[in-house]
Design a protein around this motif. Structure first.
Motif, PDB file in Angstrom:
ATOM      1  N   GLY B  30      31.693  43.480  38.456  1.00  0.00           N
ATOM      2  CA  GLY B  30      33.093  43.476  38.039  1.00  0.00           C
ATOM      3  C   GLY B  30      33.269  43.443  36.529  1.00  0.00           C
ATOM      4  N   GLY B  31      32.227  43.809  35.788  1.00  0.00           N
ATOM      5  CA  GLY B  31      32.344  43.796  34.329  1.00  0.00           C
ATOM      6  C   GLY B  31      32.476  42.396  33.762  1.00  0.00           C
ATOM      7  N   THR B  32      32.089  41.404  34.547  1.00  0.00           N
ATOM      8  CA  THR B  32      32.288  40.013  34.131  1.00  0.00           C
ATOM      9  C   THR B  32      31.307  39.587  33.040  1.00  0.00           C
ATOM     10  N   TRP B  33      30.109  40.141  33.077  1.00  0.00           N
ATOM     11  CA  TRP B  33      29.111  39.837  32.058  1.00  0.00           C
ATOM     12  C   TRP B  33      28.641  41.147  31.442  1.00  0.00           C
ATOM     13  N   LEU B 128      41.912  28.823  35.119  1.00  0.00           N
ATOM     14  CA  LEU B 128      42.091  29.011  36.569  1.00  0.00           C
ATOM     15  C   LEU B 128      43.285  29.933  36.847  1.00  0.00           C
ATOM     16  N   ARG B 129      44.332  29.758  36.065  1.00  0.00           N
ATOM     17  CA  ARG B 129      45.529  30.587  36.250  1.00  0.00           C
ATOM     18  C   ARG B 129      45.242  32.035  35.873  1.00  0.00           C
ATOM     19  N   ASP B 130      44.477  32.226  34.806  1.00  0.00           N
ATOM     20  CA  ASP B 130      44.142  33.589  34.400  1.00  0.00           C
ATOM     21  C   ASP B 130      43.310  34.300  35.471  1.00  0.00           C
ATOM     22  N   TYR B 131      42.321  33.603  36.026  1.00  0.00           N
ATOM     23  CA  TYR B 131      41.511  34.216  37.088  1.00  0.00           C
ATOM     24  C   TYR B 131      42.383  34.524  38.300  1.00  0.00           C
ATOM     25  N   ARG B 145      32.916  48.816  48.124  1.00  0.00           N
ATOM     26  CA  ARG B 145      31.797  47.927  47.804  1.00  0.00           C
ATOM     27  C   ARG B 145      31.984  47.296  46.435  1.00  0.00           C
ATOM     28  N   GLU B 146      32.471  48.112  45.513  1.00  0.00           N
ATOM     29  CA  GLU B 146      32.682  47.612  44.163  1.00  0.00           C
ATOM     30  C   GLU B 146      33.781  46.541  44.181  1.00  0.00           C
ATOM     31  N   GLY B 147      34.819  46.818  44.964  1.00  0.00           N
ATOM     32  CA  GLY B 147      35.908  45.848  45.087  1.00  0.00           C
ATOM     33  C   GLY B 147      35.430  44.546  45.699  1.00  0.00           C
ATOM     34  N   LEU B 148      34.535  44.654  46.675  1.00  0.00           N
ATOM     35  CA  LEU B 148      33.974  43.460  47.312  1.00  0.00           C
ATOM     36  C   LEU B 148      33.183  42.639  46.300  1.00  0.00           C
ATOM     37  N   ALA B 149      32.308  43.337  45.538  1.00  0.00           N
ATOM     38  CA  ALA B 149      31.486  42.625  44.548  1.00  0.00           C
ATOM     39  C   ALA B 149      32.370  41.905  43.540  1.00  0.00           C
ATOM     40  N   TRP B 150      33.382  42.607  43.041  1.00  0.00           N
ATOM     41  CA  TRP B 150      34.284  42.027  42.053  1.00  0.00           C
ATOM     42  C   TRP B 150      35.051  40.837  42.638  1.00  0.00           C
ATOM     43  N   SER B 151      35.522  40.969  43.875  1.00  0.00           N
ATOM     44  CA  SER B 151      36.307  39.874  44.452  1.00  0.00           C
ATOM     45  C   SER B 151      35.441  38.631  44.647  1.00  0.00           C
ATOM     46  N   LEU B 152      34.164  38.830  44.956  1.00  0.00           N
ATOM     47  CA  LEU B 152      33.278  37.672  45.127  1.00  0.00           C
ATOM     48  C   LEU B 152      32.984  36.998  43.790  1.00  0.00           C
ATOM     49  N   LEU B 154      34.982  37.048  41.214  1.00  0.00           N
ATOM     50  CA  LEU B 154      36.234  36.403  40.823  1.00  0.00           C
ATOM     51  C   LEU B 154      36.437  35.091  41.589  1.00  0.00           C
ATOM     52  N   ASP B 155      36.138  35.115  42.880  1.00  0.00           N
ATOM     53  CA  ASP B 155      36.257  33.888  43.678  1.00  0.00           C
ATOM     54  C   ASP B 155      35.351  32.795  43.121  1.00  0.00           C
ATOM     55  N   ASN B 156      34.152  33.199  42.691  1.00  0.00           N
ATOM     56  CA  ASN B 156      33.243  32.198  42.123  1.00  0.00           C
ATOM     57  C   ASN B 156      33.837  31.570  40.866  1.00  0.00           C
ATOM     58  N   LEU B 157      34.440  32.400  40.011  1.00  0.00           N
ATOM     59  CA  LEU B 157      35.048  31.874  38.788  1.00  0.00           C
ATOM     60  C   LEU B 157      36.194  30.922  39.144  1.00  0.00           C
ATOM     61  N   ILE B 158      36.951  31.284  40.187  1.00  0.00           N
ATOM     62  CA  ILE B 158      38.077  30.445  40.621  1.00  0.00           C
ATOM     63  C   ILE B 158      37.576  29.122  41.198  1.00  0.00           C
ATOM     64  N   PHE B 159      36.578  29.201  42.068  1.00  0.00           N
ATOM     65  CA  PHE B 159      36.034  27.967  42.666  1.00  0.00           C
ATOM     66  C   PHE B 159      35.476  27.042  41.584  1.00  0.00           C
ATOM     67  N   THR B 160      34.780  27.635  40.612  1.00  0.00           N
ATOM     68  CA  THR B 160      34.169  26.827  39.562  1.00  0.00           C
ATOM     69  C   THR B 160      35.239  26.149  38.702  1.00  0.00           C
ATOM     70  N   ALA B 161      36.272  26.910  38.345  1.00  0.00           N
ATOM     71  CA  ALA B 161      37.349  26.331  37.534  1.00  0.00           C
ATOM     72  C   ALA B 161      38.089  25.247  38.326  1.00  0.00           C
TER      73      ALA B 161
END
Lengths: 274, 210
Positions: B30-33, B128-131, B145-152, B154-161
Motif C-alpha cells: 500500500g505504499g506505506t513504506w 488514528l483519525r488520519d488512518y 489483491r492489492e486492495g486486500l494487501a493495503w486494507s490489511l 491499514l488495519d494494522n496501523l489502526i490497531f496499533t494506534a
C-alpha cells in the motif's frame, strides 16, 4: 477543516468552518446535582460547538460527565448555569413543552441497543417522530422511506426489529435520528453491542450521513470508533481536559485524495530497516 | 520486516529488475513504506554477495528499460520458503520512544506524567483519525489483491494506534491510582519538593483516584 469534509458535500465550507452553520452550541454549561454535602458537579463550564458536517466524539471514564453532556445537548436535562442552543433556539428560554417540540424536530438519539419499538416496522419507527410532530401519516412515511434510503436500508422498511441484525437496527436508528428536518444525532455508544466489523460499518454509515448534511455528538469509550469523528473532547470529572482540534495540517494526508492508485497512499508508515 | 526478505519473497514469484521490485513492493504494501531505488539496489547487491540472488543470463532478459533482471538462486528459494514459515521473532521488544519516555517520566519526581499523557493522546488520536480517514475512502468490500494487501496494512496501523491510545488511558488511570510515591534518597527531606515540571494549575489532574 478536514480532508474528509473538504471532499464531502460541505466542500463549499473549505475556506473555513465559519461558513458551516452551528447546529449545537454549549456555552459555559454547568450542571450540578444535589445540594450541600451531596452536591456533585457533573459538568463544569463546558463550551462546545458542533457545526453542520461535523461529528464530535466525547470520551472519558465512567462518571466523567459524558451522559450529562449528551442529555443537556438534547434538551433532556437543563443546565444549572450556561446556555445550550440548538441551531438558533436557546433551549433555556423555552418551557418543557417548547423544549420537547424543538427536540422532536431537531434532534435524534441512537443508543447502544433497544432503539426501536418492537411492535413497529422500520418505516413506522422512523416515521413516528414526524407523526408525533403533527405531520400527516402519508408524508411521515415518505420522509421515513427517504431517511432509510439515505442510510442504505430502504429494503428493510417493512421489517420488524426482531427480523433485523444489530447492525441493521442501528442503521434504522440513525435514519430515525435524522428523519425529516432533524440535523443533529446524539449517539451514546452506538457500536457498543456490535462486533468490531459491524461497528465499523455502522460508523461508516453515520459518517457518510453526517457528511451528506447533518451533525453528530458521539459518546464512546472506544478510540477506534472515536477516530471516525472530526475531533475528540475528553472529559475528566466533569471538565473538558483536552479538546483536540484539527487545525494542524496532517502530514499523513498531504497529497491524499489527489491522483489515483497508490500514489495517494505513499509513505504513511514508519521507515524500514534494510 | 526487512526490505531484504521482502525482495527475496518478490523474486520467488519471477525475475525482476530493481525498478520493478520497487514498484511491486510499494504496490503490495500500500505504499506505506516507500523504498528508494538506491535502497533496492544496495539490498540486491548484498543478496548477490550472500549467494541468494543472481543475474538472469542475458539471453533470457528482454525487458526493455529494466536492463538487469535478478532471480533467486537455489539458496534464495530456500530463504524465501523459510521466511514464510518462520514466525517473526518477538522475543526482543522493539525500542519504542514513547514507552521509554513514559517509563522515565513515571520514575522521575520532576515530570508531571498526566501532562505527558495528554499531549501524547491528542497526537496518537490524530494519527488514528488520519488512518481511519484513509480507510473511509476505501470501498467497504475489497475486490483486488492489492486492495486486500493495503486494507490489511491499514488495519494494522489502526490497531496499533488504538492500542497506544488505550495504553495511554491505562497509564493515566494507574498513575492517578498509585498517587505520590516516595523518591529514593530524598524521602527524608519531607514536603519541600518543588512542583513537577509541566504541572498545571488544574488540580483535577493530580492524584484523584477513580
Amino acid at each position: 477543516m478536514t480532508g474528509r469534509r473538504a471532499s464531502g458535500p460541505t466542500a463549499g465550507a473549505e475556506a473555513g468552518t465559519e461558513a458551516s452553520p452551528i447546529i449545537l452550541e454549549l456555552t459555559g454549561v454547568t450542571r450540578v446535582h444535589g445540594e450541600g454535602e451531596r452536591r456533585v458537579v457533573a459538568l463544569r463550564e463546558a463550551d462546545l460547538e458542533v457545526r453542520l458536517g461535523e461529528l464530535v466524539a466525547v470520551m472519558g471514564p465512567s462518571g466523567s460527565g459524558k451522559s450529562t453532556l449528551l442529555n443537556l445537548a438534547g434538551g433532556l436535562d437543563t443546565p444549572s448555569a450556561g446556555e445550550v442552543r440548538l441551531g438558533r433556539d436557546l433551549l433555556s428560554h423555552l418551557d418543557a413543552a417548547g423544549r420537547a417540540a424543538i427536540r422532536r424536530r431537531r434532534v435524534g438519539y441512537v443508543f447502544q441497543d433497544l432503539n426501536l419499538i418492537p411492535a413497529l416496522t422500520a418505516a413506522e419507527n422512523v416515521a413516528l417522530p414526524r407523526e408525533l410532530d403533527g405531520v400527516g401519516v402519508r408524508e411521515a412515511r415518505e420522509q421515513a422511506r427517504s431517511a432509510l434510503a439515505e442510510v442504505g436500508v430502504v429494503e428493510l422498511a417493512d421489517r420488524f426489529p426482531e427480523e433485523m441484525s444489530g447492525g441493521q437496527q442501528q442503521r434504522v436508528a440513525i435514519a430515525r435520528a435524522l428523519v425529516g428536518p432533524r440535523r443533529l444525532v446524539l449517539a451514546d455508544e452506538p457500536t457498543g453491542a456490535l462486533d468490531s466489523h459491524t461497528g465499523e460499518a455502522v460508523m461508516r454509515v453515520l459518517r457518510q450521513r453526517i457528511d451528506a448534511g447533518a451533525a453528530g455528538l458521539l459518546v464512546t469509550h472506544d478510540p477506534r470508533f472515536a477516530a471516525w469523528a472530526d475531533r475528540t473532547v475528553y472529559l475528566r470529572d466533569g471538565v473538558v481536559v483536552d479538546a483536540d482540534r484539527d487545525d494542524r495540517a496532517s502530514d499523513l494526508l498531504v497529497g491524499a485524495g489527489r491522483g489515483s492508485g497508490r500514489d495517494r497512499r505513499r509513505g504513511i508508515g514508519p521507515g524500514l530497516d534494510d | 520486516m526487512t526490505v531484504r526478505h521482502g525482495l527475496v519473497a518478490l523474486l520467488a514469484e519471477r525475475p525482476m529488475g530493481v525498478y520493478e521490485l520497487r514498484k511491486e513492493f510499494d504496490a503490495r504494501t500500500g505504499g506505506t513504506w516507500p523504498l528508494n531505488i538506491g535502497q533496492v539496489y544496495t539490498t540486491i547487491q548484498r543478496l548477490m554477495r550472500d549467494g541468494l540472488v543472481e543475474h538472469v543470463p542475458l539471453e533470457y532478459s528482454h525487458e526493455a528499460g529494466d536492463a538487469e533482471p535478478y532471480r533467486l538462486t537455489e539458496a534464495g528459494y530456500q530463504e524465501a520458503d523459510g521466511w514464510w514459515h518462520q514466525p517473526v521473532d518477538r522475543s526482543v521488544p522493539g525500542r519504542d520512544e514513547l514507552v521509554i519516555k513514559l517509563a522515565l517520566a513515571a520514575a522521575s519526581p520532576d515530570v508531571h506524567v498526566p501532562t505527558v499523557v495528554h499531549a501524547q493522546r491528542v497526537e496518537s488520536m490524530r494519527a488514528l483519525r488520519d488512518y481511519t480517514r484513509l480507510k473511509a475512502r476505501e470501498p467497504e468490500h475489497v475486490t483486488t489483491r492489492e486492495g486486500l494487501a493495503w486494507s490489511l496494512v491499514l488495519d494494522n496501523l489502526i490497531f496499533t494506534a488504538e492500542a497506544e491510545v488505550r495504553w495511554l488511558d491505562h497509564v493515566e488511570a494507574t498513575v492517578a491510582r498509585v498517587g505520590a510515591l516516595p523518591v529514593p534518597g530524598v524521602a527524608e527531606q519531607g514536603a519541600a519538593a518543588p512542583a513537577p515540571v509541566g504541572a498545571s494549575d488544574d488540580s483535577t489532574w493530580t492524584g484523584r483516584g477513580r
